[in-house]
Design a protein around this motif. Structure first.
Motif, PDB file in Angstrom:
ATOM      1  N   ARG A  65     -97.621  80.361   4.905  1.00 45.00           N
ATOM      2  CA  ARG A  65     -97.737  79.818   3.557  1.00 45.00           C
ATOM      3  C   ARG A  65     -98.428  78.459   3.704  1.00 45.00           C
ATOM      4  O   ARG A  65     -97.989  77.628   4.508  1.00 45.00           O
ATOM      5  N   HIS A 101     -92.256  88.581   2.695  1.00 41.05           N
ATOM      6  CA  HIS A 101     -90.973  88.254   3.331  1.00 41.05           C
ATOM      7  C   HIS A 101     -89.921  88.101   2.249  1.00 41.05           C
ATOM      8  O   HIS A 101     -90.220  88.199   1.060  1.00 41.05           O
ATOM      9  N   HIS A 103     -85.952  85.861   1.573  1.00 36.41           N
ATOM     10  CA  HIS A 103     -84.970  84.905   2.096  1.00 36.41           C
ATOM     11  C   HIS A 103     -83.816  84.785   1.120  1.00 36.41           C
ATOM     12  O   HIS A 103     -83.963  85.069  -0.079  1.00 36.41           O
ATOM     13  N   HIS A 142     -91.317  89.241  -1.444  1.00 40.33           N
ATOM     14  CA  HIS A 142     -92.452  88.682  -2.186  1.00 40.33           C
ATOM     15  C   HIS A 142     -93.627  88.385  -1.263  1.00 40.33           C
ATOM     16  O   HIS A 142     -93.456  87.945  -0.131  1.00 40.33           O
TER      17      HIS A 142
HETATM   18 FE   LIG Z   1     -90.857  82.879   0.291  1.00 39.96          FE
END
Ligand SMILES: [Fe+2]
Length: 352
Positions: A65, A101, A103, A142
């Motif tokens: 990211r 991923h 979380h 996402h």
């Molecule tokens: Fe994320």
């Protein structure tokens, strides 16, 4: 008497993993909250060139990211923007995909600039336009993709500082680089956007909002519909909360998201709350005044307002609105019985 007590009994206590409460009473039970975070402003115009610089130097394969974290000078380890919340600025370029991923931390993005990117959340492609609020509740898969031209930038909000403080963090990479959509595009927004008409065939799960995107056009429509017929709050202006259509509550269990219109010349009453808040300027100019500093804001700046710091909002323009997006940890504090709000007296306030 058994056991050897050294000449300094405090040292022996240390070895027994105990502490005398009388030496700590003061710091453990402070008369008022003591925020480690400081009031702070990140200027978008100063960050933007760096964001663009890294689009040329750093691929999303390398970066996962491409985010600049907004780290409060009082909270560098672990890095956070206010005590339990994080803000970052993310950029994605045409043709790039940010890997899938999930979380345990809740996340959302508020779009700043650019068109034609989408995020896929649990198989639903959600398209983003400036001013849209996109949710990624905890443990939702996402990934992001940009199929248009020019950079797309957004504000990332996460509650990972809280998740990590509670030692409840999980993270997992998806098997493939991106998800294959299996839900019609933007369906969750289309199903729920009217707010007062919910799909009755679905089971209400009220932990988080089922809406993937709160589009800017709906937000703006709400302000236009209310016009100047509403009074608004004397401290916060015309402030609207994005809600979970199942229960009218906050969009995420730990975090509320709001949008505020400050009329031209608005100068709010002094307010403080135990909730910590992060503000993002959608448009307009003004300032947030604290007892020891005044943070002058312009378009797309981000402001940290730590808990229990009295502050006053002002729109310095006499002919344009200031529009602020904000999020806070009020839902977490409310759930724990710790939310307090008050309006300290100030010599600068009109009587009333
Ligand atoms: Fe994320």
């Amino acid at each position: 008497m058994t056991g050897a007590m050294s000449e300094n009994p405090y040292q022996s206590l240390d070895a027994l993993a105990v502490m005398p409460l009388w030496r700590h009473h003061g710091d453990l039970f402070t008369p008022e909250p003591q925020a480690s975070a400081v009031p702070y402003l990140w200027r978008y115009a100063a960050l933007r060139p760096y964001m663009l610089h890294f689009t040329n130097r750093l691929s999303l394969e390398e970066a996962a990211r491409r985010v600049l974290m907004l780290v409060n000078p009082g909270l560098s380890d672990p890095p956070a923007t206010v005590n339990s919340l994080f803000a970052g600025i993310q950029v994605i370029m045409p043709g790039e995909a940010a890997r899938a991923h999930r979380h345990a931390a809740n996340a959302f993005r508020f779009i700043i600039e650019g068109e034609s990117a989408y995020t896929t959340v649990n198989g639903e492609r959600i398209h983003m336009r400036p001013g849209d609020l996109l949710l990624t509740p905890g443990w939702h898969w996402h990934d992001h993709f940009h199929e248009g031209n020019g950079p797309v930038m957004w504000l990332d909000g996460l509650d990972y500082p809280l998740t990590n403080a509670l030692e409840a963090g999980f993270f997992e990479l998806f098997g493939d680089r991106v998800q294959k959509p299996y839900v019609a595009d933007d369906l969750s927004s289309r199903k729920f956007i009217h707010g007062r008409l919910n799909p009755a065939w679905e089971n209400a799960d009220s932990r988080f909002s089922p809406v993937g995107n709160y589009p800017w056009r709906e937000t703006e429509r709400a302000f236009v519909a209310m016009g100047d017929d509403v009074e608004g709050s004397d401290s916060e202006g015309i402030v609207l909360e994005y809600t979970n259509p199942w229960n009218g509550g906050p969009v995420l269990p730990t975090t509320d998201c709001k949008i505020t219109r400050l009329r031209p010349g608005f100068r709010g009453r002094l307010r403080r709350t135990t909730a910590s808040t992060i503000m993002h300027v959608v448009r307009g100019e003004g300032h947030v005044e604290f007892d020891d500093r005044r943070l002058e804001f312009g378009p797309h700046d981000v402001i940290a307002v730590p808990g229990w710091r009295a502050h006053r909002l002002a729109n310095t323009s006499t002919d344009s609105d200031a529009i602020l997006f904000s999020y806070s940890n009020a839902p977490a504090l409310r759930a724990l019985g710790l939310l307090r709000v008050d309006h300290p007296e100030s010599a600068n306030d009109p009587p009333g």
